[in-house]
Design an enzyme around this catalytic site. Structure first.
Site, PDB file in Angstrom:
ATOM      1  CE1 TYR A 458     -62.862 -39.449 -16.958  1.00  0.00           C
ATOM      2  CE2 TYR A 458     -63.892 -36.743 -16.119  1.00  0.00           C
ATOM      3  CZ  TYR A 458     -64.094 -37.959 -16.849  1.00  0.00           C
ATOM      4  OH  TYR A 458     -64.705 -37.750 -18.038  1.00  0.00           O
ATOM      5  CB  SER A 538     -62.787 -41.717 -21.132  1.00  0.00           C
ATOM      6  OG  SER A 538     -63.797 -41.103 -21.654  1.00  0.00           O
ATOM      7  CG  ASP A 621     -64.072 -46.646 -26.424  1.00  0.00           C
ATOM      8  OD1 ASP A 621     -65.265 -46.546 -27.006  1.00  0.00           O
ATOM      9  OD2 ASP A 621     -62.756 -46.034 -25.832  1.00  0.00           O
ATOM     10  CG  HIS A 656     -65.763 -45.228 -22.620  1.00  0.00           C
ATOM     11  ND1 HIS A 656     -64.273 -44.902 -23.575  1.00  0.00           N
ATOM     12  CD2 HIS A 656     -65.526 -44.507 -21.531  1.00  0.00           C
ATOM     13  CE1 HIS A 656     -63.854 -43.531 -22.958  1.00  0.00           C
ATOM     14  NE2 HIS A 656     -65.188 -43.293 -22.213  1.00  0.00           N
TER      15      HIS A 656
END
Length: 691
Positions: A458, A538, A621, A656
Site C-alpha cells: 500500500y 486504491s 466506486d 470501493h
C-alpha cells in the site's frame, strides 16, 4: 501435452484474437509548458452510450479468458470452505443489550443481532437479505441510544461510499421516522436519550455539521462554513451527552487537523481546542477531559489531556509521552486508556491509568494485529479481536480492571495454522533504507526460485499494513505459493517520519521500496520474475501500476484494483481533492514535475513487452473514479509489445466500499487468484501455449 498446457491452448482458442478496439481522440493539453497527450479522454464519461458499449465489450473479452481457466472450480471450492463459515463481530453494549453483526455460513451478508444480557439468546434485528434479490444492498450499525431501545443504521447499495441512514425501534423491530438521505457522511451520532442526531454530510462545497431531531424535521447547520472540499469534518457526541466533538482533517492523510467542541448542556458556541498548529490531532472525551493523540513534536505520537472547563493550550498535560514504538491509536474503557502500539509492525496493547501510569500489557501468541479495545469509560467491560495472516480472528471480552479475558467469538475455518510459517524479513531499498516485509508460506518449503509469489502493498496515507487474517493468503500458501507484504514508506508503521518519507515529492520512494521487495524475493530464492505476481488496490493500485511501468521486466502478472493512474487529473474527480495533501496537485508547477514523472498513465511506452495486467473496478466506486482503470486498460492494450493479455474486470454493481454479497466476493477473489495462477505458470508452459 499436459492438462495445464492443454487448457491454456483451449483458453487462447476461445478468446477473441485481439482486445476490443478503442478509438482515440487527438486530445493534447499544455500544462506548465509540457504537452500532455490524452487519447482516451472520452472514456472519462462513464454514462455515455459509447463508453457503456466499450465496457460490455471489455467484459466479454475478459470473461472469455477467465471462464476457461482450469483451476476455477477447485479454487472456488477451497475458498468457499475458508470463507463460508459462521462469523461474529465485536459487540456494542447499551442498556444491558449487546448489538453485534453475525453472518451464518449459509448467508451472503451480515445480519445485525441483539442479545439481552451477556448470556441471553440472540435475536435477529436487521436482516439485509430481503432488501435486494442479488444481495447487493448491505446494512450496518451506526449508533445506539443509551437505553438500547433506538438504533441508527446505514443502508448501502453496492460498494458506493454514499449510504442512507435509518432509525429503528429495537423492541418492535420497526423503522421510525427520520431517514437521512443517501450521502457521504463523516460521522452520525445520537445523543444518549436518542432524541437528537448530529451528523457531518459531505457535499460539493465540502463537509458541514448539522443538528436535527432524530424523528426528522428541519436541520440546523452548526459548523463547517469556510472549509472547502479538500477538508473533511467528523462529528461525535461524548458518551455522557455533555459535549459535541468535531474534527477537521486537512486531507485524507491528515498532515494537519483541528479539534473543536461545544458544551451541549451549558450552551454556547462551537469553540476551538486547536486550530493553528501544523500537526495531527485526534481526540476522545471522558467526563470533562479530552484525551488527544498527536504527532505535535512527537513523530511516533503522544497522548495529552485537556480539561474542557479550561481548554487553553497552556493547561494541556502530557500524560503518555512519545515512545520508540508508534502509537497507532487509543481508546477509553473502564476508566482507563488502552494504547495500541506498533512495534516492528506487530500490535502491542498497553493499559494506562488516566494519569498515564502503566498498569499492564495484553500479550498475544504471535505476530499479528489487535483491533482497538472497544468499551465505555463508565463500564469495566471491553472487547477486542486478534488475528494474523494464517490465524483466524478471535474476539475477546476483557475486564479492564483485572486484565482477565475470555473468548467472545472465534472463526473456525477448516485449516491448520501450525502448517504455515510466517516470518518478518528486512531488506534494503534503493536508497539504503531497511524495510520490513512479512512472508508467509507452507512450513518446510524449499526456496529454489520455483514458487509463484503474490506480492502486495500500500504505502500511503499514514496507513499501516499489519498481519491480519486472509483466506486468500492461506489458500495461496496451501498451493505452494509465497505471500508477501512489505511495509513501505508512506505508511504509518514507524510513525509520521515513515509517512512523510513516502508522500508528495518523495512518493517515488514508495515505488522503489516495492520494487526492492520484489528483487529481494527473487534474490533469496523465493521466486523468479516470471512467477512473481503483484496486486494492489486504491493507492495500492497506483503502487502496482507505477511498478509495472517502471520495471515491466520484474513481474509476471499484475492485478490493479480500483486504482489511481492518471495522476495529472486525479484531483478533478470525486474525492481527489482530499488527497492533494498526500500526492500534491498537477496545478502546482513544482508538484506537477514529480507527479508527471511517475504518473503511470504517462509512463506507458509503446512497444514495451509488458506483463499481463488485469484492471479491476466498477461503476459504484464513488471514491476513486473508474475512469482511471478504463483509460489505462485501453492504453495498455494499444501499447504493449508482448502477447500477454491486458484485461478489464468491470463489475457494474461493485465499488470501493465493498458491500458485495459473500458469493460475489468469492467469485471476484477466484477471478484474481485463477488469473494470477494462469499467468504465473512456469515459463515453458507459456511458451507451449504461445505455439
Amino acid at each position: 501435452m499436459n492438462r495445464t498446457i492443454a487448457l491454456l491452448l483451449f483458453a487462447a482458442a476461445l478468446a477473441p484474437a485481439q482486445a476490443p478496439r478503442t478509438r482515440t481522440d487527438n486530445v493534447v493539453d499544455t500544462l506548465h509548458g509540457v504537452e500532455i497527450v490524452d487519447p482516451y479522454r472520452w472514456l472519462e464519461d462513464q454514462k455515455s452510450p459509447e463508453t457503456r458499449a466499450w465496457i460490455d465489450a471489455q467484459n466479454r473479452y475478459t470473461r472469455s479468458f477467465l471462464g476457461a481457466i482450469d483451476n476455477r472450480a477447485a479454487l472456488t471450492k477451497r475458498l468457499t470452505e475458508l470463507r463460508r463459515i459462521d462469523s461474529v463481530g465485536t459487540p456494542i453494549e447499551r442498556g444491558g443489550r449487546y448489538f453485534f453483526s453475525k453472518r451464518k455460513a449459509d448467508q451472503d451478508l451480515s445480519v445485525l443481532y441483539v442479545r439481552k444480557g451477556l448470556n441471553g439468546p440472540d435475536h435477529a434485528l436487521l436482516d439485509p437479505h430481503p432488501m435486494s434479490p442479488d444481495h447487493t444492498v448491505s446494512t450496518g450499525l451506526m449508533d445506539v441510544s443509551e437505553d438500547g431501545r433506538t438504533i441508527l443504521y446505514w443502508v448501502r447499495k453496492g460498494g458506493a461510499d454514499e449510504v442512507e441512514v435509518r432509525r429503528m425501534d429495537v423492541d418492535s423491530r420497526n423503522d421510525l421516522p427520520g431517514i437521512l438521505p443517501a450521502a457521504r457522511y463523516f460521522g452520525v451520532s445520537l445523543t444518549p436519550d436518542g432524541k437528537t442526531v448530529y451528523y457531518s454530510r459531505n457535499g460539493k462545497e465540502g463537509s458541514r455539521v448539522y443538528r436535527r431531531s432524530s424523528a426528522g424535521g428541519p436541520e440546523a447547520k452548526i459548523f463547517g462554513d469556510g472549509y472547502g472540499p479538500d477538508k473533511s469534518v467528523g462529528v461525535t457526541v461524548s458518551e455522557d451527552g455533555r459535549y459535541l466533538l468535531i474534527h477537521v482533517f486537512y486531507g485524507s492523510s491528515s498532515p494537519k487537523s483541528e479539534i473543536w467542541f461545544q458544551n451541549l448542556r451549558g450552551g454556547g458556541p462551537v469553540r476551538p481546542i486547536v486550530s493553528d498548529i501544523d500537526a495531527r490531532f485526534s481526540g476522545e472525551i471522558a467526563s470533562d477531559t479530552l484525551y488527544i493523540q498527536t504527532n505535535w513534536n512527537a513523530p511516533n505520537n503522544k497522548l495529552m489531556a485537556v480539561d474542557l472547563r479550561k481548554p487553553f493550550n497552556e493547561n494541556w498535560r502530557e500524560i503518555i509521552p512519545e515512545g520508540r514504538s508508534a502509537l497507532r491509536s487509543f481508546s477509553l474503557a473502564g476508566g482507563r486508556i488502552c494504547a495500541n502500539y506498533l512495534e516492528n509492525v506487530s500490535s502491542r496493547v498497553v493499559i494506562f491509568t488516566p494519569e498515564g501510569k502503566r498498569e499492564r500489557e495484553i500479550s498475544f501468541p504471535s505476530l499479528g494485529t489487535v483491533g482497538d479495545v472497544n468499551g465505555r469509560w463508565g463500564s469495566k467491560e471491553a472487547f477486542f479481536g486478534f488475528s494474523s495472516f494464517h490465524m483466524p480472528p478471535v474476539g475477546y471480552r476483557y475486564d479492564v480492571e483485572t486484565g482477565e479475558r475470555e473468548v467472545w467469538s472465534r472463526l473456525a475455518p477448516p485449516m491448520k495454522p501450525e502448517s504455515f510459517e510466517l516470518k518478518q524479513v528486512w531488506y534494503t531499498s534503493k536508497d539504503g533504507t531497511k524495510v520490513p516485509m512479512f512472508v508467509l508460506h507452507r512450513k518446510g518449503l524449499t526456496l529454489d526460485g520455483s514458487h509463484p509469489a503474490y506480492l502486495t502493498g500500500y504505502g500511503g496515507f499514514n496507513l499501516s499494513r499489519t498481519p491480519g487474517f486472509s483466506p486468500e493468503a492461506v489458500l495461496w500458501a496451501e498451493m505452494g505459493g509465497i505471500y508477501a507484504v512489505p511495509n513501505l514508506r508512506g505508511g504509518g508503521e514507524f510513525g509520521e517520519e515513515w509517512h512523510k518519507a513516502g508522500m508528495l515529492a518523495k512518493k517515488q520512494t514508495v515505488f522503489e521500496d516495492f520494487i526492492s521487495a520484489a528483487e529481494y524475493l527473487v534474490e533469496k530464492g523465493y521466486t523468479q520474475p516470471a512467477r512473481l505476481g503483484i496486486s494492489g488496490r486504491s493507492n495500492g493500485g497506483l503502487l502496482v501500476a507505477a511498478a509495472l511501468t517502471q520495471r515491466p521486466d520484474l513481474f509476471g502478472a499484475v492485478v490493479c484494483g480500483y486504482p489511481l493512474i492518471d495522476m495529472v487529473r486525479y484531483h478533478k474527480f470525486l474525492l481527489g481533492g482530499l488527497w492533494v495533501s498526500e500526492y500534491g496537485s498537477a496545478d502546482d508547477p513544482e508538484q506537477f514535475r514529480y507527479i508527471h514523472a511517475y504518473s503511470p498513465y504517462h509512463r506507458v511506452k509503446a512497444g514495451t513487452k509488458y506483463p499481463s495486467v488485469m484492471f479491476v473496478t466498477g461503476d459504484n466506486d464513488t471514491r476513486v473514479d473508474p475512469l482511471h482503470a478504463r483509460k489505462m486498460a485501453a492504453l495498455m492494450q494499444a501499447s504493449t509489445g508482448s502477447d500477454r493479455p491486458m484485461l478489464l474486470h468491470y463489475d457494474t454493481k461493485s465499488g470501493h466500499s465493498a458491500g458485495l454479497p459473500l458469493t460475489k466476493e468469492i467469485e471476484h477473489a477466484v477471478d484474481e487468484l485463477s488469473y494470477l495462477l494462469w499467468q504465473l505458470q512456469p515459463p515453458q508452459s507459456h511458451a507451449a501455449a504461445a505455439k
